[in-house]
Design a protein around this motif. Sequence first.
Motif, PDB file in Angstrom:
ATOM      1  N   LEU A   2      -3.945  12.157   4.512  1.00 28.20           N
ATOM      2  CA  LEU A   2      -4.088  10.960   3.681  1.00 28.20           C
ATOM      3  C   LEU A   2      -2.752  10.256   3.535  1.00 28.20           C
ATOM      4  O   LEU A   2      -2.677   9.024   3.630  1.00 28.20           O
ATOM      5  N   ALA A   3      -1.692  11.017   3.311  1.00 29.36           N
ATOM      6  CA  ALA A   3      -0.354  10.412   3.180  1.00 29.36           C
ATOM      7  C   ALA A   3       0.021   9.651   4.442  1.00 29.36           C
ATOM      8  O   ALA A   3       0.520   8.518   4.376  1.00 29.36           O
ATOM      9  N   ASP A   4      -0.231  10.248   5.595  1.00 26.22           N
ATOM     10  CA  ASP A   4       0.071   9.567   6.857  1.00 26.22           C
ATOM     11  C   ASP A   4      -0.694   8.258   6.969  1.00 26.22           C
ATOM     12  O   ASP A   4      -0.148   7.230   7.406  1.00 26.22           O
ATOM     13  N   THR A   5      -1.963   8.277   6.587  1.00 27.76           N
ATOM     14  CA  THR A   5      -2.792   7.068   6.663  1.00 27.76           C
ATOM     15  C   THR A   5      -2.259   5.972   5.757  1.00 27.76           C
ATOM     16  O   THR A   5      -2.146   4.802   6.167  1.00 27.76           O
ATOM     17  N   LEU A   6      -1.922   6.320   4.526  1.00 23.04           N
ATOM     18  CA  LEU A   6      -1.415   5.327   3.583  1.00 23.04           C
ATOM     19  C   LEU A   6      -0.078   4.749   4.044  1.00 23.04           C
ATOM     20  O   LEU A   6       0.180   3.547   3.884  1.00 23.04           O
ATOM     21  N   ILE A   7       0.773   5.585   4.623  1.00 18.04           N
ATOM     22  CA  ILE A   7       2.048   5.099   5.164  1.00 18.04           C
ATOM     23  C   ILE A   7       1.793   4.081   6.272  1.00 18.04           C
ATOM     24  O   ILE A   7       2.433   3.011   6.316  1.00 18.04           O
ATOM     25  N   MET A   8       0.868   4.393   7.149  1.00 19.66           N
ATOM     26  CA  MET A   8       0.549   3.455   8.239  1.00 19.66           C
ATOM     27  C   MET A   8       0.023   2.135   7.699  1.00 19.66           C
ATOM     28  O   MET A   8       0.303   1.062   8.258  1.00 19.66           O
ATOM     29  N   MET A   9      -0.739   2.186   6.610  1.00 14.57           N
ATOM     30  CA  MET A   9      -1.280   0.952   6.025  1.00 14.57           C
ATOM     31  C   MET A   9      -0.175   0.081   5.448  1.00 14.57           C
ATOM     32  O   MET A   9      -0.234  -1.151   5.546  1.00 14.57           O
ATOM     33  N   VAL A  10       0.829   0.707   4.852  1.00 18.09           N
ATOM     34  CA  VAL A  10       1.973  -0.067   4.348  1.00 18.09           C
ATOM     35  C   VAL A  10       2.749  -0.673   5.516  1.00 18.09           C
ATOM     36  O   VAL A  10       3.106  -1.860   5.501  1.00 18.09           O
ATOM     37  N   GLU A  11       2.993   0.128   6.531  1.00 18.68           N
ATOM     38  CA  GLU A  11       3.735  -0.358   7.699  1.00 18.68           C
ATOM     39  C   GLU A  11       2.998  -1.503   8.389  1.00 18.68           C
ATOM     40  O   GLU A  11       3.634  -2.414   8.940  1.00 18.68           O
ATOM     41  N   LYS A  12       1.668  -1.480   8.330  1.00 18.05           N
ATOM     42  CA  LYS A  12       0.887  -2.539   8.966  1.00 18.05           C
ATOM     43  C   LYS A  12       1.128  -3.900   8.300  1.00 18.05           C
ATOM     44  O   LYS A  12       1.133  -4.937   8.963  1.00 18.05           O
ATOM     45  N   LEU A  13       1.364  -3.877   6.985  1.00 18.97           N
ATOM     46  CA  LEU A  13       1.677  -5.133   6.295  1.00 18.97           C
ATOM     47  C   LEU A  13       2.951  -5.754   6.856  1.00 18.97           C
ATOM     48  O   LEU A  13       3.022  -6.960   7.104  1.00 18.97           O
ATOM     49  N   ASP A  43      -9.676   2.675   7.019  1.00 19.65           N
ATOM     50  CA  ASP A  43      -9.513   2.322   8.435  1.00 19.65           C
ATOM     51  C   ASP A  43      -8.155   1.644   8.640  1.00 19.65           C
ATOM     52  O   ASP A  43      -7.951   0.508   8.210  1.00 19.65           O
ATOM     53  N   VAL A  44      -7.241   2.330   9.305  1.00 19.82           N
ATOM     54  CA  VAL A  44      -5.898   1.779   9.493  1.00 19.82           C
ATOM     55  C   VAL A  44      -5.898   0.564  10.421  1.00 19.82           C
ATOM     56  O   VAL A  44      -4.913  -0.186  10.455  1.00 19.82           O
ATOM     57  N   ASN A  45      -6.964   0.354  11.143  1.00 20.63           N
ATOM     58  CA  ASN A  45      -7.040  -0.802  12.034  1.00 20.63           C
ATOM     59  C   ASN A  45      -7.555  -2.056  11.332  1.00 20.63           C
ATOM     60  O   ASN A  45      -7.497  -3.149  11.889  1.00 20.63           O
ATOM     61  N   SER A  46      -8.090  -1.876  10.120  1.00 20.88           N
ATOM     62  CA  SER A  46      -8.556  -3.030   9.346  1.00 20.88           C
ATOM     63  C   SER A  46      -7.355  -3.707   8.696  1.00 20.88           C
ATOM     64  O   SER A  46      -6.411  -3.041   8.269  1.00 20.88           O
ATOM     65  N   LEU A  47      -7.413  -5.022   8.591  1.00 18.67           N
ATOM     66  CA  LEU A  47      -6.310  -5.783   8.013  1.00 18.67           C
ATOM     67  C   LEU A  47      -6.667  -6.236   6.608  1.00 18.67           C
ATOM     68  O   LEU A  47      -7.654  -6.936   6.399  1.00 18.67           O
ATOM     69  N   TYR A  48      -5.873  -5.824   5.632  1.00 17.97           N
ATOM     70  CA  TYR A  48      -6.046  -6.279   4.257  1.00 17.97           C
ATOM     71  C   TYR A  48      -5.228  -7.558   4.072  1.00 17.97           C
ATOM     72  O   TYR A  48      -4.048  -7.606   4.437  1.00 17.97           O
ATOM     73  N   ASP A  49      -5.841  -8.575   3.493  1.00 17.06           N
ATOM     74  CA  ASP A  49      -5.195  -9.883   3.379  1.00 17.06           C
ATOM     75  C   ASP A  49      -4.217  -9.914   2.198  1.00 17.06           C
ATOM     76  O   ASP A  49      -4.400 -10.635   1.223  1.00 17.06           O
ATOM     77  N   PHE A  50      -3.159  -9.148   2.326  1.00 13.95           N
ATOM     78  CA  PHE A  50      -2.146  -9.062   1.287  1.00 13.95           C
ATOM     79  C   PHE A  50      -1.384 -10.368   1.129  1.00 13.95           C
ATOM     80  O   PHE A  50      -0.855 -10.664   0.052  1.00 13.95           O
TER      81      PHE A  50
END
Length: 414
Positions: free
Chosen positions: A115-126, A67-74
């Motif tokens: 999947l690649a697009d999703t993972l890129i968005m997750m990095v950008e979210k950080l 879920d790209v809207n979830s925030l991982y506490d990096f």
Amino acid sequence: MKKNIILGLAAACLWACSPSNEKTEVDYTELSDSERLEIAKEIAQSTIIVDGHMDLPLRIYSKTDGDVNSLYDFISKQDEGNIDYVRAREGGMDAPFMAIYIPASYQETGGSKGLADTLIMMVEKLASTWPDKIAMAYSPDDIRSNFEKGLLSLPMGIENAAAIEDDISNVEYFFNKGIRYMTLTHGKDNLVGDSSYDDSETHGGLSEFGKEVVKEMNRLGMIIDVSHITDKTFFDVAEVSKAPIVATHSSVRTFTPGFERNVSDEIIKKIAEKDGLVMITFGGSFLDQAYSDANAEIRAHLTEWLKENNLTYRDPEAQAYIQEYSADKKPYVHVSKVAEHIDYVVKLVGIDHVGLGSDFDGVGDTLPEGLKDASMYPNLIAELLKLGYSREDIEKICSGNFFRVWEKIMAVAD
């Protein structure tokens, strides 16, 4: 008296600059382990450290169920994985390449590009969530600028060219998304070429499509990552590419005979001939043959045990058994083994062709003692000091070599 002078210099970062700006460096081999470690910590904090490969994005994907809207506490220190913001800062890590990893199973099911697009968005979210601490990076200058600002850089590379599917225009699509290297294969042969983990030899090296992909990467200035490919595929890439090539997370095959995933002396020499780079990875099975053999035996037993008990690796019962069974069966591997691999490359082709590519978050619990997570880079630097490497040498290994190669690849594109 001599030791007192040495320690005094160490407290001042061990540099003495004459009026002619010549730099005189202390013989680090004369210091104790604890003294070297203190110096190594200072070097780690004052030098840009680039790591060629970390699998954090897939860990975030797993923890957030995609879920790209979830925030991982990096930003907070975690009990799991090998990197978070706190441990990166403790270890002096400045630019860990985020691996946009596409499992080989997606080559059968489809959905690689998504999947690649999703993972890129997750990095950008950080970066967008913590802009005062983290920033994206798309060039050496970006990383240098972020370093001056005290920001952690997150450059990105795709692991497994299956992400582009069968459409070469997707190479430019992902370059425009910020991807700056691409690992040509992963666990199985794909449309681009043959994988070192696959005995099929589907193409006998680089496919015709793969040759066009390599040329397109040259045109764009995208780094060609030769980790994971077969030797035949490698030499095809070396022949086609007009730009330097990089193994972003591979170690030396001499230490693990027959393990094609690591790079041979011949390959290391060819990479150096093309002014490229071997970035040494940290997993125990990559570093030491005895460890690799033991790990293979453990894996074979566990695979059979899981099958007999109708369990998967993720089941709590399985996790408890795996931990108990594996606890005392793996040989001891120390951070000094990583330094040995680096030293081997240096002695073979020179100081200008080696870097760091940990594979943190990608090699599980196989990491050596003293190098279990991103806080521990000073331990590796201390081992290099012990071997007689100078500060200038270490700066090259940490980032200088990678920046030179990357900038040359960019120049070829221009």
